[in-house]
Design an enzyme around this catalytic site. Structure first.
Site, PDB file in Angstrom:
ATOM      1  N   ASP A  71       0.827  -1.213   0.000  1.00 11.85           N
ATOM      2  CA  ASP A  71       0.000   0.000   0.000  1.00 11.85           C
ATOM      3  C   ASP A  71       0.860   1.262   0.000  1.00 11.85           C
ATOM      4  O   ASP A  71       0.715   2.133   0.879  1.00 11.85           O
ATOM      5  CB  ASP A  71      -0.907   0.018   1.252  1.00 11.85           C
ATOM      6  N   GLU A 256     -11.416   0.271  -3.135  1.00 10.51           N
ATOM      7  CA  GLU A 256     -10.743   0.669  -1.897  1.00 10.51           C
ATOM      8  C   GLU A 256      -9.532   1.503  -2.283  1.00 10.51           C
ATOM      9  O   GLU A 256      -9.367   1.864  -3.452  1.00 10.51           O
ATOM     10  CB  GLU A 256     -10.342  -0.563  -1.083  1.00 10.51           C
TER      11      GLU A 256
HETATM   12  O1  FUB Z   1      -3.106  -3.710   3.151  1.00 10.40           O
HETATM   13  C1  FUB Z   1      -4.377  -4.004   3.614  1.00 10.40           C
HETATM   14  C2  FUB Z   1      -5.385  -3.638   2.597  1.00 10.40           C
HETATM   15  O2  FUB Z   1      -5.174  -4.354   1.408  1.00 10.40           O
HETATM   16  C3  FUB Z   1      -5.311  -2.207   2.160  1.00 10.40           C
HETATM   17  O3  FUB Z   1      -5.796  -1.335   3.107  1.00 10.40           O
HETATM   18  C4  FUB Z   1      -6.055  -2.312   0.913  1.00 10.40           C
HETATM   19  O4  FUB Z   1      -6.017  -1.194   0.112  1.00 10.40           O
HETATM   20  C5  FUB Z   1      -5.448  -3.531   0.312  1.00 10.40           C
HETATM   21  O5  FUB Z   1      -4.241  -3.244  -0.332  1.00 10.40           O
END
Ligand code: FUB
Length: 743
Positions: A71, A256
């Site tokens: 991320d 997301e």
């Molecule tokens: O790293 C945990 C979660 O996985 C992140 O918050 C999302 O965006 C995905 O990459």
């Protein structure tokens, strides 16, 4: 983050679905049920590891190679790139082994996207007052600067309330911390993956979760009071949410990780979502930070290896746009342990973004003198494959296998750090083979050609097995070997390397590295030199080696040496006062080397035993870095051969007055002969090592004015060198003269 729904058994899917629903329920519900929040009125300073650790140069993807990193939010602060990723770890006992597990954050920085410094841990779960202890939920963060303060936004599981995620902020005076977390999360921001956009309208906007956006107050810690509100239906419940859902009418399945930025007069909202089975990176554009946004397409397609998540950020650094994203390169069978990668990103004239392909090579420039993971290639011929060097070691990396006549190309290697170089390369082959390192293309200039002998010698038919031979010549097929190779040509500046497999079988390569040779010599200066404090003469004018094959050093008897040193190899051998760069033509008769020197013991010399050799050789005026003059290194640099050669050296000594009763003291490897002012003064015969003052002449006079000291050193299969000084009657070094031969 919901990719665990894929590839699971039915019952697991049901459990996962329940968790998915409960995750979203709790995320939304948090705001409603947060009355019970226990407010901890205490600012807690986080432990900041002030030790900044430079990582190994990481010009390839992934860029962080000693820990997992996911991320990635990259930001440019003070002309440096700062990287704020999540920090995947292997789940400790008691935690779900097949899920994300993150307990803290590190920050990294780089000025060239190649050399990354790990500034250590900046925020950790059990030091944030509002975070549930040991929740291992420190997911995707962001960091922005406003009015000289750095605001680090991070999601985690709150201790109070019913679960789900909240977003907190920790504040620092510097991009690398120390960061002090606020005691409570930001009210009204319930979810994951915060991103803060500082728009040109003067406001800061926070985006999170599946694309919700709200304005922040100028204090950067609270939502503004004038944010829109909307009622969201969740099952049969209705909830009031702050802000707007920017992705509501766009492709948004399991969206997301929103990342918003402003460029080219547009606001870009970029985000991962599921197009088919795993995440892609898509984007939308708007003239307003809070939308409405229009979907424009893909920035990056699904990971080819099936890694479910992707998560990214986009920056402009020194005029070039870059996409930071993650893959699971270091953990191919577990896509919850991820690693940050970088690619260049380009816009079209209308402001739309060109799709980016994930590469192994990435964007950094390697210094030639660092270990280059050549398997992270830029391009390759058909049939080149990669595999992990050691599947049991997480960060061991890959190697590449090149089929016969195949090649691989590795771009952007900077040779400006290489002055006088040689190469080391880690290779493996199943049979004797040949390969080249070339410049720029598979047909490019040869930097080095390597004949790799891995097969043990075939026993000579009829000959009895020789156990000694087999002890020394092992079977090295299919073994990783580090080859040290001299260069045929040394590139300059930044260039591309190509490995061409020119043998019949496969060739595997892991890494390549160029090294500067230690400096054994410097060019002599124009000013006269003096002996060193121990009286050793370090300035010599040396002739490039004369080809003189010998079966070994044991032949160097006095008779042999007198005969061979007194032959004429070039005109003026005993009278020349050579200048630096002066050339001589050497023409002489040469006996062929007897059996045993560079030949199999069974092989006999056939045909004429004597041949005429012609060589054009150059004199070099040099100052030795050491008291002993390393002729072997001189030959490596200037000669065609290093073994089986004859060296000539001359030095000119200038005395203010006669210095009587001195003795010439010499050590040499191997045999040598010395003349002062034309008179033979010393002969060192036999198979000798270089030892200080190994042989000492009779008493001599260094006369007032110019004296010429001449030496010839012969070398069989050893590493030739010599040391020379004058000693007085008491054995003390003589140092009161000048050495005139100069540049
Ligand atoms: O790293 C945990 C979660 O996985 C992140 O918050 C999302 O965006 C995905 O990459």
């Amino acid at each position: 983050m919901l990719h665990r729904l894929c590839c699971m058994s039915h019952s697991t899917i049901l459990r996962a679905r329940t968790m998915y629903i409960s995750f979203f329920f709790h995320t939304f519900a948090y705001d409603i049920f947060n009355n019970n929040l226990q407010i901890i009125n205490m600012k807690q300073t986080l432990t900041v590891l002030m030790l900044a650790v430079p990582l190994l140069a990481t010009a390839q993807n992934p860029v962080i190679r000693d820990q997992f990193s996911a991320d990635p939010t990259a930001r440019v602060f003070n002309n440096k790139v700062y990287l704020y990723p999540s920090h995947d770890i292997m789940p400790p006992a008691g935690q779900r082994q097949d899920w994300f597990c993150m307990e803290d954050y590190h920050v990294f920085s780089s000025e060239n996207l190649t050399d990354w410094t790990d500034h250590g841990m900046i925020v950790t779960q059990n030091k944030v007052p509002w975070v549930r202890k040991d929740s291992y939920s420190m997911w995707a963060p962001d960091c922005v600067e406003r009015n000289g303060k750095y605001y680090f936004y991070f999601p985690s599981a709150p201790a109070a309330g019913r679960g789900g995620f909240a977003v907190g902020v920790a504040i620092a005076d510097r991009p690398e911390g120390p960061f002090i977390p606020e005691p409570e999360p930001i009210k009204g921001v319930n979810g994951i993956d915060p991103c803060v956009l500082q728009a040109s309208d003067g406001n800061a906007y926070i985006f999170w979760g599946n694309g919700r956006c709200a304005k922040l107050k100028p204090n950067m810690k609270e939502l503004a009071d004038d944010n829109p509100k909307e009622t969201v239906k969740w099952g049969n419940r209705e909830m009031e949410m702050i802000g707007v859902s920017c992705l509501k009418d766009l492709p948004n399945r399991q969206a997301e990780g929103p990342f918003a930025f402003e460029a080219n007069g547009w606001y870009y909202l970029t985000y991962p979502y599921v197009r088919e089975n795993t995440e892609v990176l898509g984007y939308a554009m708007s003239k307003n930070p809070m939308g409405p946004y229009e979907y424009k397409g893909l920035i990056m397609a699904e990971h080819p290896n099936g890694c479910w998540t992707n998560h990214h950020s986009i920056i402009n650094y020194k005029g070039q746009w870059y996409l930071f994203y993650h893959t699971n390169f270091f953990s191919p069978s577990d896509d919850k342990r991820r690693s940050v990668c970088i690619e260049k990103l380009y816009f079209n004239a209308d402001g739309t973004i060109q799709e980016v392909k994930e590469t192994m090579r990435g964007v950094g420039i390697n210094k030639a003198t660092e270990k280059i993971e050549i398997d992270r290639y830029s391009a390759a011929s058909q049939g080149v494959t990669t595999a992990h060097v050691d599947t049991t070691i997480a960060f061991s990396g890959d190697y590449a296998t090149i089929p016969s006549k195949g090649w691989l190309q590795y771009n952007d290697v900077d040779f400006s750090c290489l002055a006088d170089g040689y190469m080391q390369i880690s290779v493996k082959a199943s049979d004797d083979t040949e390969f080249c390192i070339r410049e720029k293309s598979a047909k490019g200039k040869v930097i080095a050609r390597i004949k790799l002998a891995v097969r043990p010698p075939e026993p000579t038919p009829g000959a009895a097995a020789n156990p000694m031979m087999s002890r020394f010549r092992r079977d090295q097929r299919n073994q990783w070997l580090t080859q040290t190779v001299t260069l045929d040509y040394q590139p300059s500046g930044v260039t591309d390397l190509v490995i061409t497999n020119e043998g019949a079988g496969e060739l595997s390569v892991d890494w390549v590295l160029f090294k500067n040779r230690p400096k054994y010599f410097k060019p002599a200066t124009a000013a006269p030199a003096t002996p060193d404090s121990e009286g050793f003469i370090r300035r010599w004018t040396l002739l490039e080696p004369i080809d003189k094959p010998n079966s070994g050093n044991t032949v160097f008897t006095d008779t042999y040496l007198r005969e061979h040193f007194n032959r004429e190899y070039f005109k003026g051998q005993q009278t020349i006062l050579p200048k630096d760069g002066q050339k001589v033509k050497a023409v002489f008769q040469q006996e062929q080397a007897p059996a045993g020197f560079g030949r199999g013991a069974q092989q006999q010399v056939e045909g004429p035993q004597v041949k005429t050799v012609k060589q054009t050789l150059t004199w070099h005026a040099l100052d030795s870095e050491n008291f002993n003059v390393k002729l072997f290194r001189f030959a490596e640099k200037y000669g065609e051969k290093v073994y089986g050669v004859l060296f000539w050296g001359v030095t000119i000594i200038d005395c203010d007055e006669d210095i009587e009763n001195v003795r010439l003291a010499v050590g040499s490897n191997s045999a040598s002969m010395w003349w002062l002012n034309g008179e033979e003064v010393l002969l060192l015969s036999g198979d000798r090592r270089m030892v200080k003052d190994d042989a000492v002449s009779h008493r001599l006079t260094l006369k007032k004015g110019r004296n010429v000291l001449r030496g010839a050193i012969i070398n069989g299969p050893g590493m030739s060198d010599f040391c020379v000084r004058f000693l007085d009657e008491k054995g003390n070094p003589v140092t009161n003269y000048k050495i005139l031969n100069s540049k």
